[in-house]
Design a protein around this motif. Structure first.
Motif, mmCIF file in Angstrom:
data_model
loop_
_atom_site.group_PDB
_atom_site.id
_atom_site.type_symbol
_atom_site.label_atom_id
_atom_site.label_comp_id
_atom_site.label_asym_id
_atom_site.label_seq_id
_atom_site.Cartn_x
_atom_site.Cartn_y
_atom_site.Cartn_z
ATOM 1 N N VAL A 102 0.849 -1.191 0.000
ATOM 2 C CA VAL A 102 0.000 0.000 0.000
ATOM 3 C C VAL A 102 0.884 1.240 0.000
ATOM 4 C CG1 VAL A 102 -1.807 1.266 1.181
ATOM 5 C CG2 VAL A 102 -1.805 -1.240 1.236
ATOM 6 N N GLU A 103 0.821 1.979 -1.112
ATOM 7 C CA GLU A 103 1.599 3.213 -1.215
ATOM 8 C C GLU A 103 0.817 4.390 -0.653
ATOM 9 O OE1 GLU A 103 2.382 1.109 -5.293
ATOM 10 O OE2 GLU A 103 0.676 1.525 -3.991
ATOM 11 N N SER A 104 1.551 5.385 -0.215
ATOM 12 C CA SER A 104 0.936 6.633 0.227
ATOM 13 C C SER A 104 1.946 7.759 0.048
ATOM 14 C CB SER A 104 0.485 6.544 1.681
ATOM 15 O OG SER A 104 1.594 6.287 2.518
ATOM 16 N N GLY A 105 1.450 8.987 0.106
ATOM 17 C CA GLY A 105 2.331 10.142 0.065
ATOM 18 C C GLY A 105 2.298 10.948 -1.215
ATOM 19 N N GLY A 106 1.645 10.439 -2.244
ATOM 20 C CA GLY A 106 1.586 11.193 -3.481
ATOM 21 C C GLY A 106 0.641 12.378 -3.366
ATOM 22 N N GLU A 107 1.003 13.475 -4.026
ATOM 23 C CA GLU A 107 0.156 14.665 -4.037
ATOM 24 C C GLU A 107 0.650 15.635 -5.090
ATOM 25 O OE1 GLU A 107 1.102 15.705 0.212
ATOM 26 O OE2 GLU A 107 1.446 17.682 -0.674
ATOM 27 N N LEU A 108 -0.009 16.774 -5.161
ATOM 28 C CA LEU A 108 0.377 17.844 -6.061
ATOM 29 C C LEU A 108 1.435 18.697 -5.373
ATOM 30 C CD1 LEU A 108 -0.043 19.671 -8.584
ATOM 31 C CD2 LEU A 108 -1.886 20.784 -7.297
ATOM 32 N N VAL A 109 2.530 18.945 -6.085
ATOM 33 C CA VAL A 109 3.624 19.746 -5.521
ATOM 34 C C VAL A 109 4.203 20.633 -6.616
ATOM 35 C CG1 VAL A 109 5.353 17.951 -5.968
ATOM 36 C CG2 VAL A 109 5.727 19.602 -4.117
ATOM 37 N N GLN A 110 4.770 21.748 -6.220
ATOM 38 C CA GLN A 110 5.388 22.638 -7.197
ATOM 39 C C GLN A 110 6.779 22.135 -7.575
ATOM 40 O OE1 GLN A 110 5.302 26.667 -5.638
ATOM 41 N NE2 GLN A 110 3.356 27.060 -6.673
ATOM 42 N N ALA A 111 7.194 22.500 -8.762
ATOM 43 C CA ALA A 111 8.548 22.155 -9.204
ATOM 44 C C ALA A 111 9.569 22.670 -8.192
ATOM 45 C CB ALA A 111 8.813 22.743 -10.580
ATOM 46 N N GLY A 112 10.550 21.835 -7.922
ATOM 47 C CA GLY A 112 11.563 22.163 -6.931
ATOM 48 C C GLY A 112 11.232 21.669 -5.540
ATOM 49 N N ASN A 143 13.357 14.714 -4.035
ATOM 50 C CA ASN A 143 13.716 16.125 -3.907
ATOM 51 C C ASN A 143 13.888 16.753 -5.287
ATOM 52 O OD1 ASN A 143 13.833 15.763 -1.085
ATOM 53 N ND2 ASN A 143 16.004 15.208 -1.170
ATOM 54 N N SER A 144 13.885 18.063 -5.313
ATOM 55 C CA SER A 144 14.085 18.808 -6.570
ATOM 56 C C SER A 144 13.181 18.273 -7.669
ATOM 57 C CB SER A 144 15.559 18.730 -6.998
ATOM 58 O OG SER A 144 16.405 19.235 -6.003
ATOM 59 N N LEU A 145 11.926 18.127 -7.347
ATOM 60 C CA LEU A 145 10.983 17.530 -8.289
ATOM 61 C C LEU A 145 10.800 18.397 -9.520
ATOM 62 C CD1 LEU A 145 8.479 16.120 -5.703
ATOM 63 C CD2 LEU A 145 9.546 14.791 -7.534
ATOM 64 N N LYS A 146 10.606 17.717 -10.644
ATOM 65 C CA LYS A 146 10.429 18.361 -11.939
ATOM 66 C C LYS A 146 9.069 17.963 -12.519
ATOM 67 C CE LYS A 146 15.381 17.739 -12.865
ATOM 68 N NZ LYS A 146 16.380 17.139 -13.806
ATOM 69 N N PRO A 147 8.519 18.766 -13.405
ATOM 70 C CA PRO A 147 7.236 18.387 -14.032
ATOM 71 C C PRO A 147 7.300 17.013 -14.702
ATOM 72 C CG PRO A 147 7.678 20.688 -14.442
ATOM 73 C CD PRO A 147 8.916 20.140 -13.773
ATOM 74 N N GLU A 148 8.432 16.646 -15.243
ATOM 75 C CA GLU A 148 8.561 15.338 -15.890
ATOM 76 C C GLU A 148 8.561 14.174 -14.910
ATOM 77 O OE1 GLU A 148 10.541 18.026 -16.302
ATOM 78 O OE2 GLU A 148 12.644 17.431 -16.626
ATOM 79 N N ASP A 149 8.566 14.454 -13.614
ATOM 80 C CA ASP A 149 8.420 13.399 -12.608
ATOM 81 C C ASP A 149 6.952 13.048 -12.381
ATOM 82 O OD1 ASP A 149 11.060 14.969 -10.758
ATOM 83 O OD2 ASP A 149 11.202 13.154 -11.990
ATOM 84 N N GLY A 184 -0.575 2.013 -6.495
ATOM 85 C CA GLY A 184 -0.045 3.248 -7.060
ATOM 86 C C GLY A 184 -0.506 4.480 -6.314
ATOM 87 N N THR A 185 0.309 5.519 -6.373
ATOM 88 C CA THR A 185 -0.034 6.808 -5.788
ATOM 89 C C THR A 185 0.366 7.903 -6.775
ATOM 90 O OG1 THR A 185 0.190 8.205 -3.799
ATOM 91 C CG2 THR A 185 2.171 7.044 -4.525
ATOM 92 N N GLN A 186 -0.514 8.858 -6.966
ATOM 93 C CA GLN A 186 -0.309 9.894 -7.986
ATOM 94 C C GLN A 186 0.602 10.997 -7.458
ATOM 95 O OE1 GLN A 186 -1.648 10.228 -11.306
ATOM 96 N NE2 GLN A 186 -0.131 11.888 -11.358
ATOM 97 N N VAL A 187 1.625 11.290 -8.232
ATOM 98 C CA VAL A 187 2.504 12.429 -7.968
ATOM 99 C C VAL A 187 2.368 13.395 -9.142
ATOM 100 C CG1 VAL A 187 4.889 13.205 -7.741
ATOM 101 C CG2 VAL A 187 4.129 11.117 -6.577
ATOM 102 N N THR A 188 1.992 14.623 -8.840
ATOM 103 C CA THR A 188 1.848 15.637 -9.872
ATOM 104 C C THR A 188 2.731 16.823 -9.519
ATOM 105 O OG1 THR A 188 -0.446 14.974 -10.268
ATOM 106 C CG2 THR A 188 0.246 17.111 -11.140
ATOM 107 N N VAL A 189 3.613 17.190 -10.439
ATOM 108 C CA VAL A 189 4.531 18.302 -10.213
ATOM 109 C C VAL A 189 4.165 19.423 -11.181
ATOM 110 C CG1 VAL A 189 6.932 19.034 -10.080
ATOM 111 C CG2 VAL A 189 6.326 16.654 -9.579
ATOM 112 N N SER A 190 3.771 20.548 -10.616
ATOM 113 C CA SER A 190 3.375 21.681 -11.448
ATOM 114 C C SER A 190 4.568 22.597 -11.707
ATOM 115 C CB SER A 190 2.263 22.467 -10.757
ATOM 116 O OG SER A 190 2.732 23.019 -9.544
ATOM 117 N N SER A 191 4.542 23.212 -12.879
ATOM 118 C CA SER A 191 5.662 24.088 -13.252
ATOM 119 C C SER A 191 5.419 25.518 -12.811
ATOM 120 C CB SER A 191 5.879 24.037 -14.766
ATOM 121 O OG SER A 191 4.692 24.388 -15.421
#
Length: 127
Positions: free
Chosen positions: A5-15, A84-90, A120-127
């Motif tokens: 069971v995965e957890s922790g995915g969310e919407l985050v800003q680039a970087g 760390n240092s998340l990018k939109p392509e992540d 699965g857990t969704q990770v969304t990185v906004s630019s």
């Protein structure tokens, strides 16, 4: 039956940073390597990181090397992915998976070598 069971995915800003967790049950967690994979819309599932059964060996995809770190706590039957240092392509759905082979000395990046998968857990990185 093994459950992941995965957890922790969310919407985050680039970087920004996120830490994903994957809690395992159903067999001796500490005997098996664990992997992290991701799948973006319209793309194939790809290897991200893996850690061997003892935590003494890790491997990373070139695209995340130096930014992501995987670790495990065998007492808690949990594996982590610090991003760390998340990018939109992540941006992707991130999956943890359990190796089918006990006590593999290193790790494997091959999808076919992993026997059990989380939802699965969704990770969304906004630019």
């Amino acid at each position: 039956q093994v459950q992941l069971v995965e957890s922790g995915g969310e919407l985050v800003q680039a970087g920004g940073s996120l830490r994903l967790s994957c809690a395992a049950s159903g067999r001796t967690f500490s005997n098996y390597a664990m992997g992290w994979f991701r799948q973006a819309p319209g793309k194939e599932r790809e290897f991200v990181a893996a850690i061997n059964w003892s935590g003494g060996y890790t491997d990373y995809a070139n695209s995340v090397k130096g930014r992501f770190t995987t670790s495990r706590d065998n007492a808690k039957n949990t594996v982590y992915l610090q991003m760390n240092s998340l990018k939109p392509e992540d941006t992707a759905v991130y999956y943890c998976a359990a190796d089918r082979t006990q006590f593999r000395r290193r790790t494997t990046y091959r999808v076919s070598e992993y026997e059990y998968w989380g939802q699965g857990t969704q990770v969304t990185v906004s630019s």
